[in-house]
Design an enzyme around this catalytic site. Structure first.
Site, PDB file in Angstrom:
ATOM      1  N   CYS A   9      14.287  -0.490 -27.001  1.00 29.66           N
ATOM      2  CA  CYS A   9      15.486  -0.312 -26.175  1.00 29.66           C
ATOM      3  C   CYS A   9      15.385  -1.280 -24.995  1.00 29.66           C
ATOM      4  O   CYS A   9      14.628  -2.250 -25.058  1.00 29.66           O
ATOM      5  CB  CYS A   9      15.661   1.140 -25.737  1.00 29.66           C
ATOM      6  SG  CYS A   9      14.355   1.780 -24.677  1.00 29.66           S
ATOM      7  N   ARG A  15      15.114   5.798 -24.287  1.00 31.73           N
ATOM      8  CA  ARG A  15      15.445   5.988 -25.708  1.00 31.73           C
ATOM      9  C   ARG A  15      14.294   5.700 -26.651  1.00 31.73           C
ATOM     10  O   ARG A  15      13.974   6.526 -27.520  1.00 31.73           O
ATOM     11  CB  ARG A  15      16.655   5.112 -26.084  1.00 31.73           C
ATOM     12  CG  ARG A  15      17.936   5.559 -25.413  1.00 31.73           C
ATOM     13  CD  ARG A  15      19.021   4.499 -25.522  1.00 31.73           C
ATOM     14  NE  ARG A  15      18.694   3.320 -24.720  1.00 31.73           N
ATOM     15  CZ  ARG A  15      19.424   2.214 -24.667  1.00 31.73           C
ATOM     16  NH1 ARG A  15      20.516   2.124 -25.418  1.00 31.73           N
ATOM     17  NH2 ARG A  15      19.073   1.211 -23.893  1.00 31.73           N
ATOM     18  N   ASP A 123      22.763   4.466 -23.702  1.00 33.84           N
ATOM     19  CA  ASP A 123      21.745   4.436 -22.658  1.00 33.84           C
ATOM     20  C   ASP A 123      21.967   5.627 -21.721  1.00 33.84           C
ATOM     21  O   ASP A 123      22.992   5.698 -21.054  1.00 33.84           O
ATOM     22  CB  ASP A 123      21.897   3.107 -21.897  1.00 33.84           C
ATOM     23  CG  ASP A 123      20.804   2.910 -20.881  1.00 33.84           C
ATOM     24  OD1 ASP A 123      20.105   3.894 -20.549  1.00 33.84           O
ATOM     25  OD2 ASP A 123      20.649   1.779 -20.405  1.00 33.84           O
TER      26      ASP A 123
HETATM   27  P1  4NP Z   1      16.174   2.742 -21.928  1.00 32.36           P
HETATM   28  O1  4NP Z   1      16.985   3.112 -20.606  1.00 32.36           O
HETATM   29  O2  4NP Z   1      16.579   1.341 -22.308  1.00 32.36           O
HETATM   30  O3  4NP Z   1      16.643   3.750 -22.926  1.00 32.36           O
HETATM   31  O4  4NP Z   1      14.716   2.863 -21.581  1.00 32.36           O
HETATM   32  C1  4NP Z   1      16.956   2.331 -19.451  1.00 32.36           C
HETATM   33  C2  4NP Z   1      15.916   2.452 -18.567  1.00 32.36           C
HETATM   34  C3  4NP Z   1      15.908   1.711 -17.406  1.00 32.36           C
HETATM   35  C4  4NP Z   1      16.945   0.847 -17.139  1.00 32.36           C
HETATM   36  C5  4NP Z   1      17.981   0.713 -18.037  1.00 32.36           C
HETATM   37  C6  4NP Z   1      17.979   1.451 -19.188  1.00 32.36           C
HETATM   38  N1  4NP Z   1      16.953   0.090 -15.944  1.00 32.36           N
HETATM   39  O5  4NP Z   1      17.956  -0.590 -15.670  1.00 32.36           O
HETATM   40  O6  4NP Z   1      15.968   0.124 -15.182  1.00 32.36           O
END
Ligand code: 4NP
Length: 154
Positions: A9, A15, A123
């Protein structure tokens, strides 16, 4: 030889840590190695998001041992299958793929359940806890199919 599966991800804290834990729970550990990574490096070294940890714990899964890392070019050789959560992840991972053979290892996670629909795992980072529950349910359904296919094939 073990079959290696990578879940990807953006941050590797929401995720893909859930996807890693869920898929690994459906496969024998001796034969299938499941890992996860992010396309970004902002959270490298961190535990999964508290909300992912709590959602997993509610369903009987412990993901606290996981630490975030960024995807690297050598992952394309090591891993046999690379599952991405959304189209943006797909494009970013595809750009890093050394060649067409390694690029063919990448697929959209939800395509396992809804082939060629382009369904994304949303997300949940900027939303509430319900987003994490929804993500868990989606991943659980898709991972059941992926696990069954892998067990048939390997
Ligand atoms: P992930 O979610 O891609 O599902 O781990 C996110 C975690 C952090 C961030 C964006 C999405 N961020 O912008 O820090």
């Amino acid at each position: 030889m073990a079959v290696n599966i990578l879940m990807v991800c953006l941050g590797n804290i929401c995720r893909s840590p859930l996807a890693e834990g869920i898929l690994q729970s459906k496969l024998p550990k001796e034969k299938f190695i499941v890992d996860s990574a992010g396309t970004g490096d902002w959270h490298a070294g961190q535990q999964p998001d508290k909300r992912s940890i709590a959602t997993a714990k509610n369903r009987g899964l412990d993901i606290t041992h996981q630490r975030a890392r960024q995807i690297k070019v050598s992952d394309f050789e090591k891993f046999d299958y690379i599952y991405v959560m959304d189209t943006s992840n797909y494009n970013n991972v595809a750009k890093l793929a050394p060649n067409n053979i390694t690029k063919a290892k990448i697929s959209l996670m939800m395509d396992a359940l809804y082939p060629e629909q382009g369904t994304e795992v949303p997300d949940p980072y900027f939303g509430g806890n319900d987003g994490f529950e929804k993500v868990y349910d989606m991943l659980d359904e898709a991972c059941t199919i992926v696990a069954n296919n892998l067990l048939k094939k390997h």
